[in-house]
Structures are given as structure tokens and as C-alpha cells.
Design an enzyme around this catalytic site. Sequence first.
Site, short mmCIF file in Angstrom:
data_model
loop_
_atom_site.label_atom_id
_atom_site.label_comp_id
_atom_site.label_asym_id
_atom_site.label_seq_id
_atom_site.Cartn_x
_atom_site.Cartn_y
_atom_site.Cartn_z
CG HIS A 62 20.41 28.42 30.44
ND1 HIS A 62 19.86 29.67 30.45
CD2 HIS A 62 19.41 27.58 30.03
CE1 HIS A 62 18.59 29.61 30.08
NE2 HIS A 62 18.30 28.35 29.81
CG HIS A 64 18.06 25.05 27.92
ND1 HIS A 64 17.31 25.09 29.07
CD2 HIS A 64 18.55 23.78 27.84
CE1 HIS A 64 17.33 23.90 29.66
NE2 HIS A 64 18.07 23.09 28.93
CG ASP A 66 14.96 29.32 25.27
OD1 ASP A 66 15.84 28.52 25.63
OD2 ASP A 66 14.04 29.68 26.04
CG HIS A 67 18.18 31.46 27.35
ND1 HIS A 67 17.87 32.54 28.15
CD2 HIS A 67 17.12 30.61 27.45
CE1 HIS A 67 16.69 32.36 28.71
NE2 HIS A 67 16.22 31.19 28.31
CG HIS A 142 16.88 26.15 33.90
ND1 HIS A 142 15.51 26.00 34.01
CD2 HIS A 142 17.15 26.22 32.56
CE1 HIS A 142 14.99 26.00 32.80
NE2 HIS A 142 15.96 26.12 31.90
CG ASP A 214 15.20 30.13 31.43
OD1 ASP A 214 15.44 31.30 31.13
OD2 ASP A 214 14.77 29.32 30.60
CG HIS A 272 11.78 32.72 30.02
ND1 HIS A 272 11.29 31.48 30.35
CD2 HIS A 272 12.81 32.50 29.18
CE1 HIS A 272 11.99 30.55 29.74
NE2 HIS A 272 12.93 31.15 29.01
#
Length: 308
Positions: A62, A64, A66-67, A142, A214, A272
Site C-alpha cells: 500500500h 503509506h 513506511d512501505h 487498512h 497492514d 510491524h
Amino acid sequence: MSIKLTILGCHSASPRKNAFPTAQFLEIKERKFLIDCGEGTQVLLRKHKVQFSKIKHIFISHLHGDHFYGLIGLISTFGLHGRKNDLHIYGPKGIKEIITLQIKLAKSWTKYKLLFHELENLESELIFEDKKVEVYTIPLSHRIYTNGFLFKEKLGERKLNMDVIRSNPKIEICDYHNLKKGKDYISEDGNSIILNSKLTLPPSKPLSYAFCSDTQYLPSIVPIIKNVDILYHESTFLEDKKELTKQTKHSTAKEAASIAQQANVGQLILGHYSSRYDNLELFKEEAKTIFTNIYLAESGKVFEIKQL
């Protein structure tokens, strides 16, 4: 057949000195896949001596940061190293726009092809397939559109039963290929036939790996990941912060263990983690009240399954 998973980053939110956001390197049936690409991924690839030049397919869960914030840097480094092979990127719709805009404004077009496979289906779908491996999406829940990924080996060739084969001197090495493919042995004159089932053994059970990060607790994924050998499932919180899972749409360690138990997986890897927790062993302890075969993700840790 084997699966080798190297954890690069496994923490949530922003990177810290010894806590890196999500990224994993998966080797399955001689294929090398990168799963998510948080900030600092290429540094971790070097640190843990991963042959990242061999990566041809990158899967982004996805959008976001941090990914995937490490993706543009990795793409740039590939270019600086003179990469020529195509690079396939699988991710949510919009990832092509984000990456190409950065390349455009930096006037840093790659000399190799970037092939984007944008995802928007809300149902599980096959997104990659070759002769040895299949990859399916795992729709997650998510705050934005998110997928996990299921990596499955295809059924391999039958195994030669050499004790029986040696007792039949007419069978030559040149016949082995057909036997592995499931064909019966037929002598040159056609007068002698030996059934394949007498000369070979069944192939090894195909291995599988499911990546789920997530997501909030989502039992609907259980049929998709049923009986996988390894499951990585996010466990951002412990039960003491369960009220946060509703607003953030994350899971607790106990909820991850419940998914593993329902899906009858071989082993569960937790990751995570929220920065609220200093003692990660608490995640394992909490999850073990539901499911026993549990491991904690940590940067540089390798998980491997081999079958003869």
C-alpha cells in the site's frame, strides 16, 4: 524446493536508529522477490548481503510511506549501476504516477524498463505466474487500499525411485526426464512397459508464504492463506492498546495468532511493531496463548524451509 525469507525492516511508522520500516526479500523456487520497500531498504539489502541486483519483481502492499518510500531510491540505484533488465512493480493504482513524477522532475529516466502492474481489485487475484511460482493478492482492511501477497510454489516433478530404476537395466539416464514428467517407461521395441508409479515417487508438497501487513483483524483472509507454511502477519499492538486498532486499522499480536490458528499455518512471524513497546518478547508471549509456533521478525533474521 525451498523458501528463504530475509527480514530487512519490520517496524511501523518512522525509521529509527535500530528500527526500520517494512521490507522483505523472498527467495522461492530460484525466484527473488522484494516485498515492500520502506525507507532505507537498499542500505539494509547491502548490510545483509542480499543480491538485490537479481530482483526483477517488487510487490508493494500500500501507499503509506513506511512501505514504499525506499522504492524511488532503489530504482535510482539500479540505474546508476547500469541495470538493463526490466523491473516489474506491483502495487496499488497510483504508484506509477508517484514514481514517474519523481523521475520526471529529477530528469532521471531509467535506461531499463519500469513495468507497473497497478492493482485495484477488492477480491484476491493472480498477479504473477511463471513455470514454477504463482503470486496472489490477499485483500486486507487498512486505512487505504491494501493487499497482502501469497507466494506459492507450483507442483514440481516426480522423484525418481532409484532403487527400482537400478533393478531395470534397460532404463537409461536419457529416460529420466520423461519419468520425472510422469510418463511410463516404454522400451525401444515397444514390448515392455513399466508404469510411472512404480518408477517414481510423488513430488514434494509445494511450499507457500503469505505476507499480511497492514490490516485490522480480518477473518475473511483465512480461506486464502489456509495451510500456508509461513505466515507473516502484522502485530502493531498488544491487547493493552486494542482500542487503537479500530482507528488505525491495525492488529494485535493475539489477533494475528488467531488468524494463524484458524488458517492452520505452519509457522507465524510477527512484525510491524509499534514504537510504544520496548520489550518485543511480550508480543510472542501474548500470541502464544492462541498459537504456539511463533517467531518475532527482526532486521537481518532469516527464515528458511527446505524440502528434498
